[in-house]
Scaffold this motif. Structure first.
Motif, short mmCIF file in Angstrom:
data_model
loop_
_atom_site.label_atom_id
_atom_site.label_comp_id
_atom_site.label_asym_id
_atom_site.label_seq_id
_atom_site.Cartn_x
_atom_site.Cartn_y
_atom_site.Cartn_z
N ASN A 387 0.82 -1.22 0.00
CA ASN A 387 0.00 0.00 0.00
C ASN A 387 0.85 1.27 0.00
OD1 ASN A 387 -2.64 1.08 -0.07
ND2 ASN A 387 -2.50 1.60 2.11
N ARG A 388 2.10 1.17 0.46
CA ARG A 388 3.01 2.31 0.41
C ARG A 388 3.28 2.74 -1.03
NH1 ARG A 388 8.10 0.55 4.27
NH2 ARG A 388 6.92 -0.03 6.13
N HIS A 389 3.09 1.78 -1.95
CA HIS A 389 3.43 2.03 -3.36
C HIS A 389 2.18 1.89 -4.24
CE1 HIS A 389 7.45 1.74 -1.74
NE2 HIS A 389 7.16 0.55 -1.29
N SER A 390 1.06 2.34 -3.71
CA SER A 390 -0.23 2.18 -4.41
C SER A 390 -0.26 2.89 -5.75
CB SER A 390 -1.37 2.67 -3.52
OG SER A 390 -1.17 4.01 -3.15
N GLU A 391 0.66 3.86 -5.95
CA GLU A 391 0.68 4.58 -7.23
C GLU A 391 1.05 3.66 -8.40
OE1 GLU A 391 4.88 5.07 -5.54
OE2 GLU A 391 2.81 4.98 -4.79
N TYR A 392 1.65 2.50 -8.10
CA TYR A 392 2.05 1.58 -9.16
C TYR A 392 0.91 0.66 -9.61
CZ TYR A 392 6.88 2.84 -7.96
OH TYR A 392 8.05 3.51 -7.72
N PHE A 393 -0.19 0.62 -8.86
CA PHE A 393 -1.22 -0.38 -9.11
C PHE A 393 -2.44 0.19 -9.83
CE2 PHE A 393 0.72 -1.82 -4.97
CZ PHE A 393 1.52 -2.80 -5.55
N VAL A 394 -2.94 -0.60 -10.75
CA VAL A 394 -4.22 -0.28 -11.39
C VAL A 394 -5.35 -0.71 -10.45
CG1 VAL A 394 -5.72 -0.78 -13.37
CG2 VAL A 394 -3.23 -0.60 -13.69
N LYS A 395 -5.15 -1.86 -9.80
CA LYS A 395 -6.13 -2.41 -8.86
C LYS A 395 -5.34 -3.15 -7.78
CE LYS A 395 -10.50 -4.98 -9.08
NZ LYS A 395 -11.35 -5.85 -9.92
N PHE A 396 -5.80 -3.05 -6.54
CA PHE A 396 -5.03 -3.63 -5.45
C PHE A 396 -5.94 -3.93 -4.26
CE2 PHE A 396 -2.87 -2.33 -1.39
CZ PHE A 396 -2.14 -3.50 -1.20
N GLY A 397 -5.72 -5.07 -3.60
CA GLY A 397 -6.49 -5.41 -2.41
C GLY A 397 -5.86 -6.57 -1.67
N GLY A 398 -6.37 -6.82 -0.46
CA GLY A 398 -5.87 -7.94 0.31
C GLY A 398 -5.80 -7.64 1.79
N HIS A 399 -4.91 -8.36 2.49
CA HIS A 399 -4.73 -8.16 3.92
C HIS A 399 -3.26 -8.45 4.24
CE1 HIS A 399 -4.99 -12.58 4.21
NE2 HIS A 399 -6.06 -12.47 3.44
N LYS A 400 -2.91 -8.52 5.53
CA LYS A 400 -1.50 -8.56 5.89
C LYS A 400 -0.79 -9.83 5.42
CE LYS A 400 -2.21 -10.28 10.62
NZ LYS A 400 -1.98 -9.97 12.04
N ALA A 401 -1.53 -10.93 5.25
CA ALA A 401 -0.90 -12.19 4.87
C ALA A 401 -0.96 -12.49 3.38
CB ALA A 401 -1.54 -13.34 5.64
N ALA A 402 -1.88 -11.85 2.65
CA ALA A 402 -2.05 -12.17 1.23
C ALA A 402 -2.61 -10.97 0.49
CB ALA A 402 -2.99 -13.37 1.06
#
Length: 550
Positions: A387-402
């Protein structure tokens, strides 16, 4: 069940205390084969509105579509509502998106298809909470929606009726329900307002147990009650023909079925269909009452799972050298798997994570973009890291393990460098970040082990997330009578201490620890106390997890 034994036996008393089980009422509930802990489904926000809309749809003859997810939780949720709503109307069907072509959750193409097929009400299971745009689109076409889900909601929430214990301001007492648990609560609420056979509401608890275990939800609180009842039905011979045949084909003795059997035998076979193609194969197997059809569908699930394992092993072996190269450059492993099957990359990432004890992300090409899936170790929050690098993602999701994401190909190297730098910073703050450690619940000596203690420990089940098997540490013991089994991955042996011995078995790691065994030094052994049952005989044994020098 004599709870005084648990209160007066130091080992049992300490284990219960560590699990936060205190007081007679709480202890009795925890150990009971018939737990009472369950909450009124109408405590879930929007449940009244959801039931009202569903009843209107049923009585008016509207076409209802259950919209599921392609994993075990979504498949069992879909089958559950198909059975329950199907007992009230014939005008109900289901839709599960393709993992490979559509991805997770609601999508507009699927909604268009449902609209063309004259669907009038969509009930989502295990998805939909954050699908604001898609739900609004369905509503614009005149399709009403009920969202049932259990995923975390952050900034965006779907409009209308959302039934999710994690929804903002929802006051439901337990937040750990699986998607199938929320679907069951909807079914239960529905049964309070119309004639649904009580036997059916009981029968579907098998599906609740499988989905809850499959989604690795915490086996505490209300989940513990739901899973215990579901497992009890399975041990009595199963009500669901598909689950029963799947258990038989998997070699599971359903008379003694456990949460572990479900997790390692039933869940992967239900998941396999969604990983490699059509998850509805699993739904059909769980819905059918025709013996010939059940046989055909379950055989297909078995074959699909075998294919999944072959693809998984091939991809894993291909990724090992790439992972070795990655480790020379830093402690975040990011692998490009151009030719691997997308459906198994999450499992491969998990296997690599276990092998190297490092966070792992695998990316593969997908419609001009890169699609990534990641798994992380204890101590590294993968969601926060990415999430620190969310600018690189078109779409992103999950939790701490996956986590999962899509991204532009040109950003891959920048992301890789950033993540390696991030993990280097974490390692600088904690030099033991990558040390493998087994946390024992307590120390014990060999003379204190017994078949009676092992039987009492079985009442701590079902084991899983939130309620792991108790792990014991035996310090300064001698290993004797070592015998390799099968291909030298497993071994049988005994552990001696204070003049007493106990039988042990170790799976998968026998060769890894053999040099320590051969040294004849005093050792520390970590393991789980089991009962080895063979025909009419029972004896206590330790399932050894690890061995280290004392």
């Amino acid at each position: 069940m004599n709870i005084d034994i648990f209160k007066s036996t130091p080992v049992l008393n300490e284990l219960l205390r560590k699990r936060g089980i205190e007081g007679d009422a709480e202890l009795e509930e925890f150990l009971s084969p018939s737990p009472k802990l369950a909450y009124d489904p109408f405590l879930l926000a929007n449940m009244h509105a959801g039931v009202d809309l569903l009843l209107d749809a049923i009585y008016s003859g509207s076409k209802i579509v259950i919209y599921g997810d392609y994993d075990c939780d979504g498949v069992t949720s879909t089958a559950l509502l198909m059975k329950v709503i199907g007992s009230l109307t014939d005008n109900v069907t289901y839709y599960i998106p393709s993992r490979l072509d559509e991805g997770y959750g609601l999508n507009k193409s699927a909604i268009d298809q449902i609209y063309q097929d004259e669907g009038e009400v969509i009930v989502t299971v295990d998805c939909g909470s954050v699908s604001a745009e898609e739900v609004a689109y369905a509503n614009s076409l005149g399709i009403e929606t009920i969202v049932t889900d259990h995923h975390t909601i952050k900034d965006v929430i779907a409009p209308g009726i959302v039934i999710n214990p994690k929804a903002p301001e929802d006051t439901y007492p337990f937040k750990g329900l699986a998607g199938v648990g929320v679907a069951y609560k909807l079914a239960l609420a529905l049964s309070r307002n119309c004639e649904i056979p009580r036997s059916l509401i009981t029968e579907v608890l098998e599906l609740v147990a499988v989905g809850t275990i499959g989604d690795v939800m915490p086996l505490v609180d209300e989940n513990r009650s739901l899973v215990k009842y579901g497992l009890r039905l399975m041990r009595l011979g199963f009500k669901n023909k598909g689950l029963r045949r799947l258990a038989e084909l998997s070699g599971v003795d359903y008379n003694n079925i456990t949460s572990t059997n479900v997790a390692f035998s039933l869940v992967p076979r239900i998941n396999a269909a969604g990983r490699l193609g059509d998850a509805s194969l699993g739904v059909r197997a769980l819905l059918s009452d025709d013996d010939d059809e059940v046989e055909r569908l379950c055989t297909k699930l078995m074959e699909t799972n075998t294919k999944r394992r072959e693809l998984q092993q091939e991809a894993f072996e291909n990724c090992i050298s790439l992972a070795d190269d990655e480790l020379e450059k830093g402690d975040f492993i990011m692998i490009e798997a151009d030719h691997a099957h997308e459906g198994i990359l999450g499992i491969v990432a998990g296997n690599l994570k276990e092998r190297y004890n490092r966070p792992v992300v695998i990316v593969s090409p997908n419609d001009g973009l890169l699609k990534g899936t990641g798994r992380s170790i204890e101590g590294i929050d993968l969601y926060s890291l990415l999430n620190r690098h969310s600018e690189y993602f078109v779409k992103f999701g999950g939790h701490k393990a996956a986590c999962g994401f899509t991204m532009e190909t040109e950003n891959l190297e920048k992301l890789r460098a950033s993540l390696k730098e991030d993990v280097a910073g974490l390692l600088a703050d904690n030099e033991k970040l990558f040390d493998r450690t087994i946390e024992a619940d307590m120390d014990i000596i060999v003379p204190d082990t017994s078949i009676e203690l092992a039987r009492a420990l079985e009442l701590f089940a079902p084991f899983g997330a939130g309620n792991p098997e108790p792990v014991f540490r035996f310090e300064k013991v001698q290993v004797v009578d070592w015998k390799f089994l099968s291909d030298n991955k497993h071994a049988r042996f005994s552990v001696m201490q204070h003049g007493s011995a106990i039988q042990c078995i170790m799976f998968n790691k026998a060769m890894d620890v053999y040099s320590l065994i051969a040294s004849n030094k005093p050792l520390t052994v970590y393991g789980v106390m089991d009962i080895n049952r063979w025909k009419d005989r029972e004896n206590v044994q330790i399932r050894v997890l690890d061995v280290e020098e004392a």
